[in-house]
Design an enzyme around this catalytic site. Structure first.
Site, mmCIF file in Angstrom:
data_model
loop_
_atom_site.group_PDB
_atom_site.id
_atom_site.type_symbol
_atom_site.label_atom_id
_atom_site.label_comp_id
_atom_site.label_asym_id
_atom_site.label_seq_id
_atom_site.Cartn_x
_atom_site.Cartn_y
_atom_site.Cartn_z
ATOM 1 N N GLY A 24 0.738 -1.163 -0.127
ATOM 2 C CA GLY A 24 0.052 0.163 -0.193
ATOM 3 C C GLY A 24 0.942 1.246 0.107
ATOM 4 N N ILE A 25 0.171 2.196 0.404
ATOM 5 C CA ILE A 25 0.968 3.464 0.789
ATOM 6 C C ILE A 25 1.286 3.953 2.006
ATOM 7 C CG2 ILE A 25 -1.038 4.996 0.764
ATOM 8 C CD1 ILE A 25 0.056 7.096 -0.850
ATOM 9 N N GLU A 46 -3.299 -3.708 -5.431
ATOM 10 C CA GLU A 46 -4.622 -2.764 -5.919
ATOM 11 C C GLU A 46 -3.989 -1.322 -5.829
ATOM 12 O OE1 GLU A 46 -5.951 -1.517 -1.284
ATOM 13 O OE2 GLU A 46 -6.400 -3.393 -2.046
ATOM 14 N N ILE A 79 -3.746 -1.204 12.947
ATOM 15 C CA ILE A 79 -4.000 -0.422 14.051
ATOM 16 C C ILE A 79 -3.756 -1.022 15.483
ATOM 17 C CG2 ILE A 79 -5.585 1.153 15.321
ATOM 18 C CD1 ILE A 79 -6.862 1.792 12.469
ATOM 19 N N GLY A 84 -8.385 -3.624 0.710
ATOM 20 C CA GLY A 84 -8.191 -4.896 0.007
ATOM 21 C C GLY A 84 -7.311 -5.824 0.929
#
Length: 428
Positions: free
Chosen positions: A214-215, A237, A312, A335
């Site tokens: 992801g980012i 994704e 988290i 995703g």
């Protein structure tokens, strides 16, 4: 570039473009770097409508449609929260839908959410009369294909991307023309914690692995340490700037992928202008809808899928909360489950949850005996395999509840290990 006849004279104002939207309509908005801000601003300024429902994933920038003065006129329905949506959802001024990213397109194509209007940001048309969905195909493909009306911001600076991105100009009912920079996210300076997590995760990545990431700081830290790998593939994704370096140096070749071999596959990108320039008219990068990129049946076919996702909180049984802080929705399911399961089913795959051991300046452990009240379980204890913090790496797959508690306690911050061990022992 030769433009289709009449294109230069067909543009309208943003106010005229959104005039097709009437009370009670269901509207989709493009998101991430492709957020059509002028159209959303014009819609938010409308005072002659009521009961409009606005469906969207993460949108960039402010959310004026959620301001109190829009109450009763526009109701936001967020399928994935970005920063601007956290307060409105928490305060009840907007709605949130928990849903796998892979399931979002079917909401529109099946008619479960019958769309009246799709608002999108597109590249200029080519000489054949086709625009491109640019930096975000995700659920926008399904929205454009199923909505009764399509209104567009055609931005001179939107990249033309390859894959399932084409939108014929004659599919658009009204459009505005702009020439403005896309919203950017540049990589930041990594912390010592992020660097250590990046090192540990990078050691888990094998040559010829297929990456999903992801980012954010941890994916960036991992990507920065994969330069010595060989023949990596990418089926994800989304991706950001750090991947460009791995492609440029030859660490990513996509040679050994089964699905779309030779191509970097994604659903959307977020990053800097450098990234947008990289994907522009690049036939080696393909954008596909998220019901394809995130389809477990496709993901598992690639070799050694290594899925790197964050959390988290994670409890001592392995339950992962990645979308909320207690009752407060922070992001969304996205995703994560699609790729965690796809990687587990891939031959030689590694589903990885990577997270710092603490939050709030080291005062709160992210590894906990039990999740916070109201916290959502995004990835179940049955799906979790590898977990990484700056203090180590454990694989929970096949471990009992007691063994999981011991393993996770071993990679918690030292300040919290005694408490975690005591709570786990008392609960047995």
């Amino acid at each position: 570039m030769t433009l289709p006849p009449g294109f230069a004279t067909r543009g309208v104002t943003a106010e005229d473009a959104v005039s097709v939207i009437t009370s009670g309509m269901r509207v989709f908005s493009h998101g991430a770097a492709a957020t059509p801000r002028p159209l959303l601003d014009a819609l938010s300024a409308r005072t002659d409508i009521e009961g409009v429902r606005l469906f969207h994933l993460h949108t960039e920038g402010p959310a004026p449609w959620c301001e109190p003065e829009c109450g009763g006129r526009i109701r936001s329905v967020s399928l994935f929260n970005g920063p601007s949506m956290r307060a409105p959802v928490h305060e009840g001024r907007a709605d949130f839908v928990p849903i796998f990213l892979s399931d979002v397109p079917d909401l529109f194509t099946s008619g479960s959410v019958p769309l009246d209007v799709a608002m999108v940001q597109l590249s200029p048309p080519d000489r054949h009369g086709y625009c491109s969905l640019g930096t975000s195909v995700d659920a926008a493909r399904a929205a454009v294909d199923s909505a009764r009306f399509v209104i567009a911001e055609i931005n001179e600076q939107m990249p033309r991307t390859h894959g399932n991105t084409a939108v014929p100009l004659d599919r658009i009912d009204a459009f505005i023309r702009t020439n403005r920079p896309l919203s950017e996210h540049s990589p930041g300076e990594e912390t010592a914690t992020e660097a250590r997590i990046g090192e540990l995760v990078a050691k888990l990545v094998e040559d010829r692995a297929t990456l999903q990431m992801g980012i954010g700081a941890i994916p960036d830290a991992v990507l920065a340490r994969l330069g010595d790998k060989r023949d990596l593939g990418v089926h994800t994704e989304m991706f950001s700037d750090r991947l460009v370096d791995l492609i440029a140096t030859g660490a990513v070749t996509n040679r050994f992928k089964v699905v779309h071999p030779g191509r970097t596959v994604t659903s959307f990108v977020m990053g800097s202008r450098r990234l947008f320039d990289f994907v522009h008219d690049n036939p080696m990068v393909e954008f596909h809808p998220c019901d394809r990129t995130n389809d477990t049946a496709f993901i598992r076919r690639n070799p050694r899928v290594t899925a790197i996702n964050s959390a988290i909180q994670i409890d001592l049984t392995g339950q992962v909360c990645a979308d909320s802080m207690g009752h407060r929705i922070y992001s969304g399911i996205g995703g994560q489950m699609d790729f965690i399961r796809g990687a587990a089913l891939s031959r030689g795959g590694k589903p990885i949850i990577a997270l710092p051991s603490t939050a709030a300046g080291g005062t709160v452990s992210r590894i906990v005996w039990e999740l916070a009240p109201g916290a959502g379980v995004v990835t179940t204890r049955g799906h979790v395999h590898w977990v990484v913090t700056e203090y180590g790496v454990v694989n929970l797959h096949g471990l009992s509840i007691g063994e999981r508690a011991e393993a996770l306690t071993s990679i918690a911050h030292p300040d919290f290990r005694a408490e975690l061990a005591r709570d786990a022992k008392l609960a047995r």
